[in-house]
Design a protein around this motif. Sequence first.
Motif, PDB file in Angstrom:
ATOM      1  N   ARG A  67       0.825  -1.211   0.000  1.00 16.79           N
ATOM      2  CA  ARG A  67       0.000   0.000   0.000  1.00 16.79           C
ATOM      3  C   ARG A  67       0.858   1.260   0.000  1.00 16.79           C
ATOM      4  NH1 ARG A  67      -5.047  -0.712   4.251  1.00 16.79           N
ATOM      5  NH2 ARG A  67      -6.249  -2.246   3.051  1.00 16.79           N
ATOM      6  N   ARG A  71       0.875   4.005  -2.810  1.00 20.43           N
ATOM      7  CA  ARG A  71       0.536   5.396  -2.471  1.00 20.43           C
ATOM      8  C   ARG A  71       1.615   6.355  -2.982  1.00 20.43           C
ATOM      9  NH1 ARG A  71      -0.587   4.606   2.540  1.00 20.43           N
ATOM     10  NH2 ARG A  71      -2.833   4.370   2.171  1.00 20.43           N
ATOM     11  N   ARG A  74       1.175   6.745  -6.670  1.00 21.97           N
ATOM     12  CA  ARG A  74       0.033   7.607  -6.991  1.00 21.97           C
ATOM     13  C   ARG A  74       0.437   9.070  -6.940  1.00 21.97           C
ATOM     14  NH1 ARG A  74      -2.689   3.763  -3.722  1.00 21.97           N
ATOM     15  NH2 ARG A  74      -4.162   2.487  -4.931  1.00 21.97           N
ATOM     16  N   GLU A  87      -7.535   6.944  -4.093  1.00 18.79           N
ATOM     17  CA  GLU A  87      -7.395   5.605  -3.526  1.00 18.79           C
ATOM     18  C   GLU A  87      -8.573   5.353  -2.596  1.00 18.79           C
ATOM     19  OE1 GLU A  87      -4.752   5.983   0.462  1.00 18.79           O
ATOM     20  OE2 GLU A  87      -3.620   6.014  -1.411  1.00 18.79           O
ATOM     21  N   TYR A  89      -9.459   2.159   0.142  1.00 21.04           N
ATOM     22  CA  TYR A  89      -9.265   0.848   0.719  1.00 21.04           C
ATOM     23  C   TYR A  89     -10.394   0.554   1.699  1.00 21.04           C
ATOM     24  CZ  TYR A  89      -4.500   1.132  -1.099  1.00 21.04           C
ATOM     25  OH  TYR A  89      -3.421   1.241  -1.917  1.00 21.04           O
ATOM     26  N   ALA A 103      -9.070  -3.406  -3.862  1.00 27.18           N
ATOM     27  CA  ALA A 103      -8.032  -2.404  -4.080  1.00 27.18           C
ATOM     28  C   ALA A 103      -6.643  -2.979  -3.790  1.00 27.18           C
ATOM     29  CB  ALA A 103      -8.290  -1.180  -3.195  1.00 27.18           C
ATOM     30  N   ASP A 107      -3.459  -3.247  -6.344  1.00 29.13           N
ATOM     31  CA  ASP A 107      -2.094  -2.814  -6.045  1.00 29.13           C
ATOM     32  C   ASP A 107      -1.094  -3.913  -6.372  1.00 29.13           C
ATOM     33  OD1 ASP A 107      -3.077  -0.416  -5.204  1.00 29.13           O
ATOM     34  OD2 ASP A 107      -2.849  -0.811  -3.058  1.00 29.13           O
ATOM     35  N   LEU A 195      -3.726   1.921 -10.813  1.00 32.10           N
ATOM     36  CA  LEU A 195      -3.809   2.347  -9.424  1.00 32.10           C
ATOM     37  C   LEU A 195      -5.139   2.969  -9.047  1.00 32.10           C
ATOM     38  CD1 LEU A 195      -0.243   3.879  -8.958  1.00 32.10           C
ATOM     39  CD2 LEU A 195      -1.135   1.816  -7.875  1.00 32.10           C
ATOM     40  N   ARG A 196      -5.972   3.266 -10.031  1.00 38.72           N
ATOM     41  CA  ARG A 196      -7.264   3.854  -9.695  1.00 38.72           C
ATOM     42  C   ARG A 196      -8.100   2.871  -8.883  1.00 38.72           C
ATOM     43  NH1 ARG A 196      -8.293   8.581 -11.979  1.00 38.72           N
ATOM     44  NH2 ARG A 196      -7.060   9.217 -13.790  1.00 38.72           N
ATOM     45  N   PRO A 197      -8.917   3.379  -7.960  1.00 38.42           N
ATOM     46  CA  PRO A 197      -9.743   2.468  -7.152  1.00 38.42           C
ATOM     47  C   PRO A 197     -10.674   1.654  -8.034  1.00 38.42           C
ATOM     48  CG  PRO A 197      -9.777   4.700  -6.255  1.00 38.42           C
ATOM     49  CD  PRO A 197      -9.116   4.789  -7.593  1.00 38.42           C
TER      50      PRO A 197
END
Length: 414
Positions: A67, A71, A74, A87, A89, A103, A107, A195-197
């Motif tokens: 994560r 992050r 991102r 993001e 989660y 999510a 990742d 990486l988009r949710p």
Amino acid sequence: MAADRRFPWSSARDYLAAFGVSFRYLAVGAAAGLAGLLLCWLAAGSLLLSLAGIGLPLLVLLVPLVRRFARAQRKRVERLLGTPVGEKYAVPRSPFGVLKDRAVWKDLAFLAVSTVLGTPLCFLGLSLLSGALCWGTAPIWWTLLPPAAHLTFRPVTSWAQAFGATGIGLGYAAGLILLTPLLARGHAMLASALLRPPRGSRQARRIEELTVSRAEALEAHGAELRRIERDLHDGTQAGLVAISLRLGLIKHALRNQPDNALGLLEDAQELTEHSLASLRTIVRGIYPPLLTDRGLPGAVQALAASSAVPVEVDVSGGGQAPAAVEAAAYFVIAEALTNIAKHSGADRAWITLALGRERIRITVRDNGKGGAAENFGTGLAGIRRRVAAFDGSTELSSPEGGPTVLRAELPCAS
């Protein structure tokens, strides 16, 4: 900096600036790719061991590292592309609950794809720089180093070959300048897509945002009703009661002391004018008449003209927004100018108003001392609630020493 991230570029200067940003992105990406490679091997090993039932605890321990890695990527992608990735989660209900979060698996997928495709893209940009340096400086190496030492792919045994290698180095340099922004953007777009949710989490977040904005709209509406009620009770109603008393006294004076009636009539007239002015103020607080008479640009110009701080206004576009949206934009600017006059210590302010078909964009800037915050009675929280009621967005930048910049966007249709 926004121009540095857009394609195509408007000038050679923009392109060179974009090259610097892009090369730094690739260099950091190459270093991050090595760390990602280690994480990828650990995650792959944990997944393989999970088939035997002993790798799940290790995978759970790796999730926070994955994560943090995602992050960081991102943030890098957002800085290069200039668009938020976001993001989302899920909150796990048990230690192994994180493995049910889509999510997290996105990742892990990004980690694998980035290691296989993304990291080579980053090293390709660095290899172009290496080639440009090695081939372009061949005459220097030919002069300083012994003949057995070769830093190029092909041995250099004469001055002609050395200067010929310089031409190859220039080709590498041209490729470096031309391809680096494209490689960085390609890597960033790939990372952004991964990486988009997940779609479901984006919808859930959107529902949360709408729930919050609805609550803020109700709160703002209730506060507005309480303000109107308070103004009517303390101002207009008190004035009307005073007028009624004066009329009673006038009636009594006309019967018993006619000579005193004229003075009472003058008092009643003055009270009536005062009550009318109070009522106009209340109506102006609900919907300013200037908006009806002059439209939003003219009303903003009038606000700037009456401001205690000199204000420059720049209006662009010709979109037409609903009356409620225009009223909200008007009150946002009015409150911002009030804050500047009361708290900023500025001697100049600027308003930029962009009227589009879909959105109204407002920027209010001043050269004051900065340090503005949404507390201490500045009214900025009220501005945010008013904008959120229309599903708009508010952004405040106010470092110590200034300048303070308030940006607001209001959609023209909900």
